[in-house]
Enzyme design. Structure first.
Site, PDB file in Angstrom:
ATOM      1  N   PRO A   3     -11.950  60.111  -3.807  1.00 24.47           N
ATOM      2  CA  PRO A   3     -12.936  60.722  -3.268  1.00 24.47           C
ATOM      3  C   PRO A   3     -13.734  60.014  -2.013  1.00 24.47           C
ATOM      4  O   PRO A   3     -13.800  58.802  -1.989  1.00 24.47           O
ATOM      5  CB  PRO A   3     -14.283  60.561  -4.299  1.00 24.47           C
ATOM      6  CG  PRO A   3     -13.349  60.751  -5.418  1.00 24.47           C
ATOM      7  CD  PRO A   3     -12.193  59.825  -5.078  1.00 24.47           C
ATOM      8  N   ASN A   4     -14.040  60.794  -0.892  1.00 29.26           N
ATOM      9  CA  ASN A   4     -14.554  60.416   0.295  1.00 29.26           C
ATOM     10  C   ASN A   4     -13.856  59.579   1.360  1.00 29.26           C
ATOM     11  O   ASN A   4     -14.115  59.081   2.385  1.00 29.26           O
ATOM     12  CB  ASN A   4     -15.997  59.668   0.188  1.00 29.26           C
ATOM     13  CG  ASN A   4     -16.879  60.206  -0.918  1.00 29.26           C
ATOM     14  OD1 ASN A   4     -17.291  61.257  -0.397  1.00 29.26           O
ATOM     15  ND2 ASN A   4     -17.303  59.722  -2.080  1.00 29.26           N
ATOM     16  N   ARG A  32     -17.474  57.497   8.243  1.00 28.76           N
ATOM     17  CA  ARG A  32     -18.297  57.211   7.029  1.00 28.76           C
ATOM     18  C   ARG A  32     -18.553  55.449   7.310  1.00 28.76           C
ATOM     19  O   ARG A  32     -17.594  54.949   7.299  1.00 28.76           O
ATOM     20  CB  ARG A  32     -17.280  57.497   6.037  1.00 28.76           C
ATOM     21  CG  ARG A  32     -18.071  56.690   4.554  1.00 28.76           C
ATOM     22  CD  ARG A  32     -16.683  56.642   3.344  1.00 28.76           C
ATOM     23  NE  ARG A  32     -17.533  56.180   2.173  1.00 28.76           N
ATOM     24  CZ  ARG A  32     -16.601  55.702   1.105  1.00 28.76           C
ATOM     25  NH1 ARG A  32     -15.189  56.078   1.229  1.00 28.76           N
ATOM     26  NH2 ARG A  32     -16.993  55.464   0.149  1.00 28.76           N
ATOM     27  N   TYR A  70     -16.253  50.351   6.464  1.00 26.69           N
ATOM     28  CA  TYR A  70     -14.568  50.814   6.399  1.00 26.69           C
ATOM     29  C   TYR A  70     -14.037  50.846   7.815  1.00 26.69           C
ATOM     30  O   TYR A  70     -12.893  50.959   7.963  1.00 26.69           O
ATOM     31  CB  TYR A  70     -14.732  52.188   5.845  1.00 26.69           C
ATOM     32  CG  TYR A  70     -15.206  52.111   4.542  1.00 26.69           C
ATOM     33  CD1 TYR A  70     -14.733  51.427   3.416  1.00 26.69           C
ATOM     34  CD2 TYR A  70     -16.592  52.727   4.214  1.00 26.69           C
ATOM     35  CE1 TYR A  70     -15.360  51.304   2.150  1.00 26.69           C
ATOM     36  CE2 TYR A  70     -17.084  52.936   2.814  1.00 26.69           C
ATOM     37  CZ  TYR A  70     -16.579  51.937   1.858  1.00 26.69           C
ATOM     38  OH  TYR A  70     -17.048  51.942   0.554  1.00 26.69           O
ATOM     39  N   ASN A 108      -5.801  53.953  -3.448  1.00 31.98           N
ATOM     40  CA  ASN A 108      -7.125  53.714  -3.138  1.00 31.98           C
ATOM     41  C   ASN A 108      -7.877  54.660  -4.013  1.00 31.98           C
ATOM     42  O   ASN A 108      -8.396  55.825  -3.644  1.00 31.98           O
ATOM     43  CB  ASN A 108      -7.645  53.487  -1.799  1.00 31.98           C
ATOM     44  CG  ASN A 108      -8.942  53.028  -1.476  1.00 31.98           C
ATOM     45  OD1 ASN A 108      -9.720  53.003  -2.424  1.00 31.98           O
ATOM     46  ND2 ASN A 108      -9.185  52.696  -0.164  1.00 31.98           N
ATOM     47  N   ALA A 142     -14.489  55.521  -5.326  1.00 34.75           N
ATOM     48  CA  ALA A 142     -15.381  55.181  -6.272  1.00 34.75           C
ATOM     49  C   ALA A 142     -14.907  55.267  -7.711  1.00 34.75           C
ATOM     50  O   ALA A 142     -15.701  54.826  -8.911  1.00 34.75           O
ATOM     51  CB  ALA A 142     -16.835  55.681  -6.215  1.00 34.75           C
ATOM     52  N   GLU A 162      -3.077  48.515  -6.421  1.00 36.71           N
ATOM     53  CA  GLU A 162      -4.490  49.128  -6.105  1.00 36.71           C
ATOM     54  C   GLU A 162      -5.021  48.402  -4.674  1.00 36.71           C
ATOM     55  O   GLU A 162      -4.841  47.376  -4.672  1.00 36.71           O
ATOM     56  CB  GLU A 162      -5.391  48.545  -7.237  1.00 36.71           C
ATOM     57  CG  GLU A 162      -6.957  48.794  -6.909  1.00 36.71           C
ATOM     58  CD  GLU A 162      -7.699  48.181  -8.231  1.00 36.71           C
ATOM     59  OE1 GLU A 162      -7.150  47.425  -8.943  1.00 36.71           O
ATOM     60  OE2 GLU A 162      -8.949  48.389  -8.037  1.00 36.71           O
ATOM     61  N   HIS A 213      -8.078  48.215  -1.561  1.00 32.31           N
ATOM     62  CA  HIS A 213      -9.343  48.882  -1.053  1.00 32.31           C
ATOM     63  C   HIS A 213      -9.581  48.075   0.275  1.00 32.31           C
ATOM     64  O   HIS A 213      -8.959  47.011   0.589  1.00 32.31           O
ATOM     65  CB  HIS A 213     -10.510  48.119  -1.640  1.00 32.31           C
ATOM     66  CG  HIS A 213     -10.410  48.597  -3.494  1.00 32.31           C
ATOM     67  ND1 HIS A 213     -10.922  49.880  -3.726  1.00 32.31           N
ATOM     68  CD2 HIS A 213      -9.872  48.058  -4.429  1.00 32.31           C
ATOM     69  CE1 HIS A 213     -10.520  50.170  -4.929  1.00 32.31           C
ATOM     70  NE2 HIS A 213     -10.149  48.921  -5.200  1.00 32.31           N
ATOM     71  N   ARG A 216     -19.817  43.174  -2.932  1.00 31.87           N
ATOM     72  CA  ARG A 216     -20.920  44.364  -2.751  1.00 31.87           C
ATOM     73  C   ARG A 216     -21.637  44.637  -3.838  1.00 31.87           C
ATOM     74  O   ARG A 216     -21.861  43.847  -4.722  1.00 31.87           O
ATOM     75  CB  ARG A 216     -19.896  45.468  -2.003  1.00 31.87           C
ATOM     76  CG  ARG A 216     -19.170  45.257  -0.899  1.00 31.87           C
ATOM     77  CD  ARG A 216     -18.348  46.664  -0.562  1.00 31.87           C
ATOM     78  NE  ARG A 216     -19.324  47.698  -0.138  1.00 31.87           N
ATOM     79  CZ  ARG A 216     -18.688  48.955   0.013  1.00 31.87           C
ATOM     80  NH1 ARG A 216     -17.551  49.262  -0.291  1.00 31.87           N
ATOM     81  NH2 ARG A 216     -19.684  50.094   0.383  1.00 31.87           N
TER      82      ARG A 216
HETATM   83  C1  DQA Z   1     -13.336  51.521  -1.535  1.00 30.39           C
HETATM   84  C2  DQA Z   1     -14.309  50.691  -2.199  1.00 30.39           C
HETATM   85  C3  DQA Z   1     -15.028  51.506  -3.152  1.00 30.39           C
HETATM   86  O1  DQA Z   1     -15.990  50.894  -3.934  1.00 30.39           O
HETATM   87  C4  DQA Z   1     -15.691  52.816  -2.581  1.00 30.39           C
HETATM   88  O2  DQA Z   1     -16.304  53.785  -3.557  1.00 30.39           O
HETATM   89  C5  DQA Z   1     -14.826  53.686  -1.752  1.00 30.39           C
HETATM   90  C6  DQA Z   1     -13.794  52.613  -0.949  1.00 30.39           C
HETATM   91  C7  DQA Z   1     -12.578  50.797  -0.719  1.00 30.39           C
HETATM   92  O3  DQA Z   1     -11.407  50.989  -0.029  1.00 30.39           O
HETATM   93  O4  DQA Z   1     -13.234  49.685  -0.077  1.00 30.39           O
HETATM   94  O5  DQA Z   1     -14.823  54.789  -1.690  1.00 30.39           O
HETATM   95  O6  DQA Z   1     -11.987  51.835  -2.716  1.00 30.39           O
END
Ligand code: DQA
Length: 157
Positions: free
Chosen positions: A22-23, A30, A35, A86, A89, A110, A112, A119
């Protein structure tokens, strides 16, 4: 039986599935201080170009829906050699996605962009961490390049 096993190994899938939660489709607009300005497509295309010389084709799926990601992990069985995920959340909440990844027999990394450990407290837990081969976080776009390096190394083993 043995011939079939050998054939399965020789013709083993060499697809790398990149899964984005998501997102992540909002990258580029964003929270750019966290990011960066690079879009998800740009990250994926960079990895695609870097993966090609290793004989890895990249397939990418982004979804804002947990079930889509779970089904993509199920479908990857027998099709993809590795998954780079990735989960956004969902990383911090999704035991269902974690269970799906546990079933996938290939390489799992995994990734990020940010460093969730540095954070907010709710980001400090990754439900996925225990079922993947390893986690890479905090290096911005380089996290994806490092994840590819890990995949290449683990597939060569
Ligand atoms: C994320 C870190 C997560 O906590 C966050 O919710 C994201 C992006 C990252 O790539 O840093 O959506 O996965």
């Amino acid at each position: 039986m043995v011939a079939r096993r050998v054939a399965e190994e020789v013709f083993a899938p060499r697809e790398l599935l990149i899964l984005s939660g998501p997102n992540l489709d909002q990258l580029g607009v964003r929270d750019i201080t966290v990011y960066g300005r690079t879009t998800l497509d740009e990250h994926v295309e960079r990895v695609r170009a870097a993966a090609a010389p290793f004989g890895l084709s990249v397939r990418h799926l982004q979804s804002n829906f947990e079930g889509d990601l779970i089904e993509a992990v199920h479908d990857a069985r027998g099709r993809s050699a590795a998954i780079v995920i990735n989960a956004g959340a969902l990383t911090h909440t999704s035991w269902a996605l974690t269970d799906a990844l546990a079933i996938f027999p290939g390489v799992k990394v995994e990734v990020h962009l940010s460093n969730p450990a540095a954070r907010e407290p709710f980001r400090h837990v990754s439900t996925l961490a225990g079922v993947v081969d390893g986690s890479i976080a905090g290096f911005g776009g380089l996290s994806y390049d490092l994840a590819l390096a890990a995949v290449v190394e683990l597939l060569a083993d």
